[in-house]
Design an enzyme around this catalytic site. Structure first.
Site, PDB file in Angstrom:
ATOM      1  N   ASP A   8       0.865  -1.186   0.000  1.00 42.62           N
ATOM      2  CA  ASP A   8       0.000   0.000   0.000  1.00 42.62           C
ATOM      3  C   ASP A   8       0.901   1.236   0.000  1.00 42.62           C
ATOM      4  OD1 ASP A   8       0.910   0.242   2.608  1.00 42.62           O
ATOM      5  OD2 ASP A   8      -1.071   0.160   3.531  1.00 42.62           O
ATOM      6  N   CYS A  65       3.181  -3.115   4.225  1.00 36.11           N
ATOM      7  CA  CYS A  65       2.307  -1.999   4.615  1.00 36.11           C
ATOM      8  C   CYS A  65       3.003  -1.296   5.783  1.00 36.11           C
ATOM      9  CB  CYS A  65       0.900  -2.477   4.946  1.00 36.11           C
ATOM     10  SG  CYS A  65       0.757  -3.618   6.336  1.00 36.11           S
ATOM     11  N   THR A  67       2.676  -1.818   9.065  1.00 38.69           N
ATOM     12  CA  THR A  67       3.069  -2.771  10.110  1.00 38.69           C
ATOM     13  C   THR A  67       3.320  -4.184   9.604  1.00 38.69           C
ATOM     14  OG1 THR A  67       0.752  -3.303  10.473  1.00 38.69           O
ATOM     15  CG2 THR A  67       1.696  -1.551  11.862  1.00 38.69           C
ATOM     16  N   HIS A  98       9.777 -23.468  10.193  1.00 39.96           N
ATOM     17  CA  HIS A  98       8.696 -24.095  10.972  1.00 39.96           C
ATOM     18  C   HIS A  98       7.328 -23.997  10.308  1.00 39.96           C
ATOM     19  CE1 HIS A  98      10.661 -24.137  15.241  1.00 39.96           C
ATOM     20  NE2 HIS A  98      11.563 -24.335  14.288  1.00 39.96           N
ATOM     21  N   HIS A 134       6.470 -30.386  12.398  1.00 38.07           N
ATOM     22  CA  HIS A 134       6.105 -29.167  11.664  1.00 38.07           C
ATOM     23  C   HIS A 134       5.130 -29.497  10.531  1.00 38.07           C
ATOM     24  CE1 HIS A 134       8.902 -27.005  14.044  1.00 38.07           C
ATOM     25  NE2 HIS A 134       9.980 -27.561  13.522  1.00 38.07           N
TER      26      HIS A 134
END
Ligand code: RB5
Length: 149
Positions: A8, A65, A67, A98, A134
């Protein structure tokens, strides 16, 4: 290696830096925008990149973005996508080893561009663990998706 990327307005500058970084490595880039730094809505780009990953059109996706959080929430709505927010070297490595993350999300207001490029390098070089514990956990996520379409 083919990579889908989207951002963004908050991630726009980082996207351009990441594209240049990957082009130096001769990666093929599928750039889903944004194409300008004007204000935009992160889900629009998250879904485009996530669909490209889900449909097998690229090897993995990158979303940026402010965060990384909004991008990961939106991308994880697309079936088969395992999007991870990465903000440390440890999460860059373990998201791949993982969690077999197929989309990596960064926050331009969280990490510097130098840190992001380092995290991306770590993610690219890390190998998906074939350890049964995993694999079983990842299969459980896929099973939930299949049963709750
Ligand atoms: C945009 O201001 C910001 O909310 C967005 O880039 C992102 O951080 C959302 O998760």
């Amino acid at each position: 290696m083919r990579v889908a990327i989207g951002a963004d307005h908050a991630g726009y500058n980082y996207k351009n830096e990441i594209v240049a970084f990957l082009q130096k490595k001769n990666y093929e880039i599928m750039d889903f925008g944004a194409d300008t730094p004007e204000a935009t809505d992160y889900p629009d780009f998250a879904v485009l990149v996530a669909k490209a990953v889900s449909m097998g059109k690229c090897d993995f996706g990158i979303l940026i973005c402010g965060t990384g959080i909004g991008m990961s929430i939106a991308a994880n709505k697309v079936k088969g996508v395992r999007a991870a927010v990465v903000s440390t070297e440890f999460t860059a490595e373990s998201s791949k080893t993982h969690n077999h993350a197929n989309v990596i999300c960064f926050g331009s207001r969280v990490s510097s561009i130098e840190e992001v490029l380092n995290f991306l390098d770590i993610f690219i070089k890390a190998e998906k663990s074939s350890d049964e514990r995993h694999i079983n956990r990842i299969k459980k996520i896929g099973k939930y998706e299949e049963e709750n379409e």
